[in-house]
Scaffold this active site. Structure first.
Site, PDB file in Angstrom:
ATOM      1  N   ALA A  15       2.805   4.997   3.519  1.00  0.00           N
ATOM      2  CA  ALA A  15       1.592   4.778   3.021  1.00  0.00           C
ATOM      3  C   ALA A  15       1.560   5.722   1.856  1.00  0.00           C
ATOM      4  CB  ALA A  15       0.201   4.980   3.729  1.00  0.00           C
ATOM      5  N   ARG A  25       4.757   3.475 -11.065  1.00  0.00           N
ATOM      6  CA  ARG A  25       5.274   2.322 -11.829  1.00  0.00           C
ATOM      7  C   ARG A  25       4.358   1.671 -13.012  1.00  0.00           C
ATOM      8  NH1 ARG A  25       6.351   0.533  -6.287  1.00  0.00           N
ATOM      9  NH2 ARG A  25       8.533   0.801  -5.751  1.00  0.00           N
ATOM     10  N   SER A  44       9.257   9.149   3.374  1.00  0.00           N
ATOM     11  CA  SER A  44       9.568   7.763   3.105  1.00  0.00           C
ATOM     12  C   SER A  44      10.658   7.270   4.303  1.00  0.00           C
ATOM     13  CB  SER A  44      10.051   7.567   1.794  1.00  0.00           C
ATOM     14  OG  SER A  44       9.322   7.829   0.671  1.00  0.00           O
ATOM     15  N   CYS A  48       9.572   3.417  12.772  1.00  0.00           N
ATOM     16  CA  CYS A  48      10.043   2.717  13.996  1.00  0.00           C
ATOM     17  C   CYS A  48      11.402   2.607  14.272  1.00  0.00           C
ATOM     18  CB  CYS A  48       9.806   1.210  13.294  1.00  0.00           C
ATOM     19  SG  CYS A  48       7.678   0.985  12.912  1.00  0.00           S
ATOM     20  N   ARG A  75      11.518  10.566 -10.113  1.00  0.00           N
ATOM     21  CA  ARG A  75      10.738   9.686 -10.329  1.00  0.00           C
ATOM     22  C   ARG A  75       9.306  10.446 -10.958  1.00  0.00           C
ATOM     23  NH1 ARG A  75      14.062   7.403  -7.093  1.00  0.00           N
ATOM     24  NH2 ARG A  75      14.550   5.112  -7.616  1.00  0.00           N
ATOM     25  N   VAL A  85      -1.600  20.388   4.034  1.00  0.00           N
ATOM     26  CA  VAL A  85      -2.906  20.432   3.668  1.00  0.00           C
ATOM     27  C   VAL A  85      -3.917  20.835   4.859  1.00  0.00           C
ATOM     28  CG1 VAL A  85      -4.878  19.193   2.600  1.00  0.00           C
ATOM     29  CG2 VAL A  85      -2.489  18.845   1.676  1.00  0.00           C
ATOM     30  N   ASN A 312       3.007   0.174   4.756  1.00  0.00           N
ATOM     31  CA  ASN A 312       3.536  -0.013   3.280  1.00  0.00           C
ATOM     32  C   ASN A 312       2.718  -0.944   2.592  1.00  0.00           C
ATOM     33  OD1 ASN A 312       6.726   1.014   3.138  1.00  0.00           O
ATOM     34  ND2 ASN A 312       6.534   0.715   5.083  1.00  0.00           N
ATOM     35  N   TRP A 441      11.712 -29.633  20.895  1.00  0.00           N
ATOM     36  CA  TRP A 441      10.288 -29.123  20.802  1.00  0.00           C
ATOM     37  C   TRP A 441      10.315 -27.782  20.848  1.00  0.00           C
ATOM     38  CZ3 TRP A 441       5.748 -31.232  19.609  1.00  0.00           C
ATOM     39  CH2 TRP A 441       5.642 -32.489  19.456  1.00  0.00           C
ATOM     40  N   ARG A 449       1.231 -27.865  22.759  1.00  0.00           N
ATOM     41  CA  ARG A 449       1.008 -29.288  23.362  1.00  0.00           C
ATOM     42  C   ARG A 449       0.217 -29.009  24.643  1.00  0.00           C
ATOM     43  NH1 ARG A 449       6.157 -32.887  23.424  1.00  0.00           N
ATOM     44  NH2 ARG A 449       4.807 -34.584  24.274  1.00  0.00           N
TER      45      ARG A 449
END
Length: 460
Positions: A15, A25, A44, A48, A75, A85, A312, A441, A449
Site C-alpha cells: 500500500a 507518476r 514492495s 503472500c 524514481r 516511525v 495494492n 454445466w 441451479r
C-alpha cells in the site's frame, strides 16, 4: 516558485509504496517531495509468496520483490529502510523516526501523510511463546528467520498453531521441507473462513496428505529444553513434539502508532477511512493496506481483511488522490483462495454464521462435481456450497473445496456478488465451456441451479 509539498509514507510494502509510486507518476519532485519509512530491509514485496519461498517452490527471495529500495530512489522517492516511525504528531504535521541500526532519532515534517503500517501476526501471551524456534511469518525478514531456523534444525517435527490461510499454507511449506507436521487448531474445523461442513473436507484432505490436523486444541504453553529452544507444544490434554513452531493464528491491524496519535480506529481494530482512503476527520492523512477496515459490500459492515490485492488497490487510490487526481475504493466481497498441497480452497461472501449475524434468512445448496468433463483425462472432484437469501434469491456467498481447477472458479461468484445477482440470474451466465475446462454445466452453475430450487421451496 512555491516550495514542493512533502508526502511522508509510513510503511514500504504494497500500500505504502504503491501510493508513493502513483503520486510520483502524477507529480514530479519539484511539486511533491516523497519521504518513505520502512523498518525492515525490503520494500514492495509479495508477503503472500512467503510460504512458497519457505517451502521451496520459489527458489530465490528476490523473486518476491517487485521493486527494490534502489529502484524507488531512482524514481525520486527518498526511502529510508531500517527506520521505524515511533510517533505521529498530527497537530504539528510531523513524524518521529528512529534509525534501527544507529538508534538516532529525528523529526520529519509532512504536508500529507500516508499510514501503511500493515498487520502483525497474532502472538498470544503464552509461556515460552518467545523461545528460539517459535516464528510468526508476516514479512520477508520473518521468512528469512524461519528459513535460517529450518536449515539449522536437526529434528524433523514441526507444529503449526492455527489452521487459517497462513496455517495451512505454512503446513504445506513445512511438508515440502521434509518435516512431520502437526497443525493445532482450537476451532471446530480448519479454515474458519469456511462453514464447518466445508472445513471438514479440508481437515480430511490434510490428514490424507500426512498432516496431523487436530481440532479443538487450545495451546496452553510452549515447552523448551535445557538450551532454551522450543521442544514441544502443550494443549489441555496432549503434548506434541516440536523442533520448530510456526504461528498461523492470523493477523491484527498494526495500528498502535495511529491510536497513539488519536486517529480513528473501528471495531475490528483497523483505521477508518472514507471511499478515497482518507482517514476520517483528517484532510491530509490517508491510510491503506492491512492496517485499515474495508466495507463489505454483501453485509454492509466494515471489516478487517488483510490481502495484498486490496493493499495494492488502496495504494493506487491514495496515490491518485495525493497526486491531484481522483479515485475511490468501493469495498470488497471477501474473496480469498488458498491451497495446501494439491487441495484448493476458496470462498467469497458470507458464511452461514455471518448471514445469521446480519439477521438474514437464507438457504444453502451443496453439490459435488468435477473440474472438467467427467470423461476427459485429469478431471478432479470439487465441492461447491452456495448460500442465497431465502426470499429474494440474492447470492450471499460461495465456498469451494477441490483439486486442480477448483479455486479460481470462486471469481465467478465474486463478480456475481459485486453485481448483486440472484442465483437464478447466475444460472444464465454465459461461461466458457470445453471438455478440458469444465462439464457442460460448470460446477458453480450447478450449485446455482440447486440454490434456485431451495429458494423456491422456501428453505429450511
Amino acid at each position: 516558485m512555491a516550495a514542493a509539498e512533502r508526502l511522508v509514507v509510513i510503511g514500504g510494502d504494497a500500500a505504502g509504496m504503491s501510493a508513493a509510486s502513483q503520486a510520483r507518476r502524477l507529480k514530479g519532485p519539484d511539486e511533491l517531495e516523497i519521504v518513505a519509512f520502512e523498518r525492515g530491509h525490503f520494500t514492495s514485496y509479495s508477503a503472500c509468496g512467503i510460504p512458497y519461498w519457505v517451502g521451496g517452490a520459489v527458489q530465490d527471495r528476490d523473486d518476491l520483490i517487485a521493486r527494490t529500495p534502489e529502484e524507488h530512489r531512482a524514481r525520486n522517492i527518498s526511502l529510508r529502510v531500517r527506520t521505524e516511525v515511533t510517533a505521529i504528531d498530527v497537530a504539528g504535521g510531523r513524524v518521529r523516526s528512529r534509525d534501527l541500526e544507529s538508534g538516532a532519532e529525528s523529526w520529519t515534517g509532512f504536508d500529507k501523510l500516508v499510514v501503511a503500517t500493515g498487520a502483525r501476526p497474532v502472538r498470544p501471551a503464552l509461556p515460552g511463546i518467545d523461545a528460539p524456534g517459535v516464528h510468526g511469518v508476516q514479512t520477508l525478514d520473518d521468512g528469512q528467520a524461519l528459513i535460517d531456523t529450518l536449515e539449522r534444525t536437526k529434528g524433523r517435527h514441526a507444529v503449526v498453531v492455527g489452521a487459517g490461510y497462513i496455517g495451512v499454507e505454512m503446513a504445506e511449506a513445512l511438508v515440502g521441507r521434509g518435516y512431520e507436521v502437526t497443525v493445532l487448531n482450537r476451532g471446530e474445523q480448519p479454515m474458519s473462513t469456511l462453514d464447518p461442513d466445508m472445513g471438514r473436507l479440508v481437515h480430511d484432505a490434510m490428514n490424507g496428505m500426512g498432516i496431523t490436523t487436530v481440532s479443538g486444541a487450545e495451546v496452553t504453553k510452549i515447552l523448551t529444553g535445557d538450551d532454551g529452544r522450543v521442544r514441544a507444544v502443550a494443549t489441555d490434554g496432549e503434548t506434541y513434539p516440536a523442533d520448530v513452531v510456526v504461528l498461523g493464528i492470523g493477523v491484527e491491524p498494526e495500528t498502535a502508532l495511529a491510536r497513539e496519535a488519536g486517529l480513528p480506529v473501528g471495531s475490528s481494530g483497523g483505521l477508518v477511512t472514507d471511499l478515497s482512503m482518507r482517514v476520517a476527520g483528517h484532510e491530509n492523512i490517508w491510510a491503506g493496506g492491512d492496517c485499515v477496515e474495508v466495507l463489505d459490500l454483501v453485509s454492509g459492515r466494515r471489516r478487517h481483511i488483510a490481502l495484498g490485492t486490496h493493499a495494492n488497490k488502496h495504494g493506487q487510490v491514495i496515490g491518485s488522490n495525493v497526486g491531484g487526481g481522483y479515485a475511490t475504493f468501493p469495498g470488497v466481497v471477501g474473496t480469498a483462495v488458498s491451497k495446501v498441497c494439491d487441495l484448493e480452497i476458496a470462498r467469497t461472501g458470507l458464511r452461514e454464521k455471518d448471514a445469521r449475524a446480519e439477521g438474514l434468512r437464507f438457504v444453502t445448496a451443496t453439490i459435488e462435481s468435477t473440474s472438467r468433463a467427467g470423461y476427459y483425462p485429469g478431471a478432479s472432484p470439487m465441492t461447491v456450497k452456495m448460500t442465497a437469501e431465502r426470499r429474494t434469491g440474492r447470492l450471499l456467498g460461495v465456498q469451494i473445496v477441490g483439486r486442480e481447477g477448483a479455486g479460481k472458479r470462486v471469481d465467478i461468484a465474486a463478480v456475481a456478488l459485486t453485481a448483486r445477482m440472484t442465483v437464478e440470474q447466475m444460472t444464465a451466465l454465459d461461461l466458457g465451456y470445453a471438455p478440458p475446462f469444465s462439464p457442460v454445466w460448470d460446477p458453480v452453475l450447478v450449485a446455482a441451479r440447486k440454490a434456485v430450487t431451495a429458494v423456491r421451496k422456501g428453505g429450511a
